[in-house]
Design a protein around this motif. Sequence first.
Motif, PDB file in Angstrom:
ATOM      1  N   TYR A 108      30.870  36.068  38.790  1.00 44.20           N
ATOM      2  CA  TYR A 108      31.688  35.132  39.555  1.00 44.20           C
ATOM      3  C   TYR A 108      32.930  35.784  40.149  1.00 44.20           C
ATOM      4  CZ  TYR A 108      28.768  31.383  37.607  1.00 44.20           C
ATOM      5  OH  TYR A 108      27.718  30.572  37.273  1.00 44.20           O
ATOM      6  N   GLY A 109      33.430  36.838  39.519  1.00 46.92           N
ATOM      7  CA  GLY A 109      34.573  37.550  40.086  1.00 46.92           C
ATOM      8  C   GLY A 109      34.208  38.168  41.428  1.00 46.92           C
ATOM      9  N   ARG A 110      33.060  38.815  41.500  1.00 51.27           N
ATOM     10  CA  ARG A 110      32.588  39.390  42.766  1.00 51.27           C
ATOM     11  C   ARG A 110      32.303  38.285  43.785  1.00 51.27           C
ATOM     12  NH1 ARG A 110      28.108  43.185  43.152  1.00 51.27           N
ATOM     13  NH2 ARG A 110      29.332  44.045  44.855  1.00 51.27           N
ATOM     14  N   TYR A 111      31.764  37.174  43.311  1.00 49.07           N
ATOM     15  CA  TYR A 111      31.469  36.041  44.187  1.00 49.07           C
ATOM     16  C   TYR A 111      32.754  35.525  44.841  1.00 49.07           C
ATOM     17  CZ  TYR A 111      29.134  31.642  45.559  1.00 49.07           C
ATOM     18  OH  TYR A 111      28.614  30.582  46.253  1.00 49.07           O
ATOM     19  N   LEU A 112      33.805  35.338  44.015  1.00 47.04           N
ATOM     20  CA  LEU A 112      35.083  34.870  44.548  1.00 47.04           C
ATOM     21  C   LEU A 112      35.724  35.921  45.456  1.00 47.04           C
ATOM     22  CD1 LEU A 112      36.908  32.915  41.711  1.00 47.04           C
ATOM     23  CD2 LEU A 112      36.117  32.063  43.909  1.00 47.04           C
ATOM     24  N   LEU A 113      35.635  37.188  45.075  1.00 46.39           N
ATOM     25  CA  LEU A 113      36.195  38.241  45.924  1.00 46.39           C
ATOM     26  C   LEU A 113      35.519  38.233  47.284  1.00 46.39           C
ATOM     27  CD1 LEU A 113      38.056  40.637  46.406  1.00 46.39           C
ATOM     28  CD2 LEU A 113      36.298  42.093  45.347  1.00 46.39           C
ATOM     29  N   ALA A 114      34.208  38.120  47.319  1.00 44.05           N
ATOM     30  CA  ALA A 114      33.489  38.076  48.597  1.00 44.05           C
ATOM     31  C   ALA A 114      33.940  36.881  49.428  1.00 44.05           C
ATOM     32  CB  ALA A 114      31.976  38.035  48.359  1.00 44.05           C
ATOM     33  N   ASP A 115      34.125  35.739  48.784  1.00 40.73           N
ATOM     34  CA  ASP A 115      34.588  34.551  49.502  1.00 40.73           C
ATOM     35  C   ASP A 115      35.987  34.773  50.069  1.00 40.73           C
ATOM     36  OD1 ASP A 115      33.895  31.501  49.929  1.00 40.73           O
ATOM     37  OD2 ASP A 115      36.015  31.589  49.335  1.00 40.73           O
ATOM     38  N   ALA A 116      36.865  35.365  49.272  1.00 40.66           N
ATOM     39  CA  ALA A 116      38.241  35.630  49.726  1.00 40.66           C
ATOM     40  C   ALA A 116      38.239  36.605  50.903  1.00 40.66           C
ATOM     41  CB  ALA A 116      39.076  36.188  48.575  1.00 40.66           C
ATOM     42  N   LEU A 117      37.446  37.661  50.816  1.00 43.49           N
ATOM     43  CA  LEU A 117      37.382  38.635  51.910  1.00 43.49           C
ATOM     44  C   LEU A 117      36.823  37.996  53.174  1.00 43.49           C
ATOM     45  CD1 LEU A 117      36.175  41.846  50.021  1.00 43.49           C
ATOM     46  CD2 LEU A 117      38.522  41.186  50.654  1.00 43.49           C
ATOM     47  N   TYR A 143      38.588  46.388  41.439  1.00 45.85           N
ATOM     48  CA  TYR A 143      38.862  46.474  42.870  1.00 45.85           C
ATOM     49  C   TYR A 143      38.434  47.818  43.452  1.00 45.85           C
ATOM     50  CZ  TYR A 143      41.318  42.043  42.564  1.00 45.85           C
ATOM     51  OH  TYR A 143      41.616  40.719  42.371  1.00 45.85           O
ATOM     52  N   GLU A 144      38.604  48.879  42.701  1.00 42.06           N
ATOM     53  CA  GLU A 144      38.151  50.189  43.189  1.00 42.06           C
ATOM     54  C   GLU A 144      36.641  50.206  43.373  1.00 42.06           C
ATOM     55  OE1 GLU A 144      41.514  53.343  41.653  1.00 42.06           O
ATOM     56  OE2 GLU A 144      39.979  52.718  40.199  1.00 42.06           O
ATOM     57  N   ARG A 145      35.893  49.573  42.469  1.00 43.39           N
ATOM     58  CA  ARG A 145      34.424  49.476  42.625  1.00 43.39           C
ATOM     59  C   ARG A 145      34.060  48.691  43.882  1.00 43.39           C
ATOM     60  NH1 ARG A 145      34.617  48.553  37.028  1.00 43.39           N
ATOM     61  NH2 ARG A 145      34.363  46.315  37.346  1.00 43.39           N
ATOM     62  N   GLU A 146      34.968  47.822  44.308  1.00 45.83           N
ATOM     63  CA  GLU A 146      34.733  47.013  45.507  1.00 45.83           C
ATOM     64  C   GLU A 146      35.351  47.658  46.755  1.00 45.83           C
ATOM     65  OE1 GLU A 146      32.638  44.534  45.485  1.00 45.83           O
ATOM     66  OE2 GLU A 146      32.383  44.699  43.313  1.00 45.83           O
ATOM     67  N   SER A 147      35.569  48.960  46.711  1.00 43.90           N
ATOM     68  CA  SER A 147      36.018  49.773  47.857  1.00 43.90           C
ATOM     69  C   SER A 147      37.477  49.570  48.245  1.00 43.90           C
ATOM     70  CB  SER A 147      35.110  49.569  49.074  1.00 43.90           C
ATOM     71  OG  SER A 147      33.782  49.916  48.750  1.00 43.90           O
ATOM     72  N   GLN A 154      51.568  53.949  44.035  1.00 43.46           N
ATOM     73  CA  GLN A 154      51.503  52.642  43.370  1.00 43.46           C
ATOM     74  C   GLN A 154      50.079  52.420  42.866  1.00 43.46           C
ATOM     75  OE1 GLN A 154      53.647  49.305  45.226  1.00 43.46           O
ATOM     76  NE2 GLN A 154      54.009  50.710  46.921  1.00 43.46           N
ATOM     77  N   PRO A 155      49.722  52.970  41.722  1.00 43.10           N
ATOM     78  CA  PRO A 155      48.333  52.930  41.266  1.00 43.10           C
ATOM     79  C   PRO A 155      47.777  51.532  41.004  1.00 43.10           C
ATOM     80  CG  PRO A 155      49.767  53.768  39.545  1.00 43.10           C
ATOM     81  CD  PRO A 155      50.605  53.659  40.783  1.00 43.10           C
ATOM     82  N   MET A 156      48.632  50.528  40.872  1.00 44.25           N
ATOM     83  CA  MET A 156      48.152  49.170  40.604  1.00 44.25           C
ATOM     84  C   MET A 156      48.130  48.303  41.865  1.00 44.25           C
ATOM     85  SD  MET A 156      47.366  49.616  37.547  1.00 44.25           S
ATOM     86  CE  MET A 156      47.126  48.125  36.615  1.00 44.25           C
ATOM     87  N   LYS A 157      48.553  48.851  42.984  1.00 41.86           N
ATOM     88  CA  LYS A 157      48.537  48.120  44.251  1.00 41.86           C
ATOM     89  C   LYS A 157      47.468  48.766  45.130  1.00 41.86           C
ATOM     90  CE  LYS A 157      51.753  46.062  47.510  1.00 41.86           C
ATOM     91  NZ  LYS A 157      53.174  45.922  47.856  1.00 41.86           N
ATOM     92  N   LEU A 158      46.491  47.958  45.539  1.00 45.14           N
ATOM     93  CA  LEU A 158      45.358  48.472  46.289  1.00 45.14           C
ATOM     94  C   LEU A 158      45.188  47.706  47.591  1.00 45.14           C
ATOM     95  CD1 LEU A 158      44.494  48.198  42.999  1.00 45.14           C
ATOM     96  CD2 LEU A 158      42.724  49.689  43.844  1.00 45.14           C
ATOM     97  N   PHE A 159      44.422  48.294  48.519  1.00 45.36           N
ATOM     98  CA  PHE A 159      44.166  47.634  49.786  1.00 45.36           C
ATOM     99  C   PHE A 159      42.762  47.958  50.274  1.00 45.36           C
ATOM    100  CE2 PHE A 159      45.115  51.813  51.271  1.00 45.36           C
ATOM    101  CZ  PHE A 159      44.557  51.946  52.532  1.00 45.36           C
ATOM    102  N   ARG A 160      42.265  47.091  51.119  1.00 45.69           N
ATOM    103  CA  ARG A 160      41.001  47.337  51.816  1.00 45.69           C
ATOM    104  C   ARG A 160      41.237  46.962  53.272  1.00 45.69           C
ATOM    105  NH1 ARG A 160      34.853  45.814  49.975  1.00 45.69           N
ATOM    106  NH2 ARG A 160      33.850  46.994  51.645  1.00 45.69           N
ATOM    107  N   PRO A 161      41.045  47.907  54.185  1.00 47.48           N
ATOM    108  CA  PRO A 161      41.309  47.624  55.601  1.00 47.48           C
ATOM    109  C   PRO A 161      40.440  46.482  56.131  1.00 47.48           C
ATOM    110  CG  PRO A 161      41.077  49.976  55.240  1.00 47.48           C
ATOM    111  CD  PRO A 161      40.653  49.291  53.968  1.00 47.48           C
ATOM    112  N   MET A 162      41.036  45.641  56.973  1.00 49.00           N
ATOM    113  CA  MET A 162      40.321  44.502  57.528  1.00 49.00           C
ATOM    114  C   MET A 162      39.124  44.943  58.369  1.00 49.00           C
ATOM    115  SD  MET A 162      40.354  41.265  57.208  1.00 49.00           S
ATOM    116  CE  MET A 162      41.987  40.881  56.623  1.00 49.00           C
TER     117      MET A 162
END
Length: 170
Positions: A108-117, A143-147, A154-162
């Motif tokens: 469900y975490g991946r499911y929600l992440l996909a919905d948010a993205l 989050y790293e597994r999700e690219s 800032q090792p705890m702050k991550l991003f994924r380009p739009m």
Amino acid sequence: MRNEREEKLRVEPLASSHDRSGFESGVEPLDRYLRTQASQDARKNMAAPFVLLLANGTIAGYYTLSSTSVQLAELPAQTVRKLPRYPLVPATLLGRLAIDRRQQGKGYGRYLLADALYRAAQSEIASFAVIVDAKDDSARRFYERESFLVLSDQPMKLFRPMADIRRLFD
């Protein structure tokens, strides 16, 4: 053809009709936020909370989206080279993401992440990336597994380009 699980799940904006009292992720600040603060943040346009509902209406998880910005200097050099030299770059903040402890381990975490993205990619508001602040090493690895990429220093702050996110849904 949709699988059976997808037909039982739905994600929708948090509403007063959603019973939040029994939600327990195992992380008290996330649980308290959903129970006491999320509705107020939605009313005041501070965050847009979305809930994952099971077929019986139980909240299995939630996340929030809001606008933010990131300093150009925080981004990796190879990313900065492609951007205008503005001091701040617009972004979308995935501020919280939590799954009820009884529903953890079901994807469900991946499911929600996909919905948010997907929602972030569909927005008509300019946003260079989705930003997350991982609460611990386990969340950072998720989050790293999700690219998602780590912001400089800032090792705890991550991003994924739009641009990358939009390619997921093309």
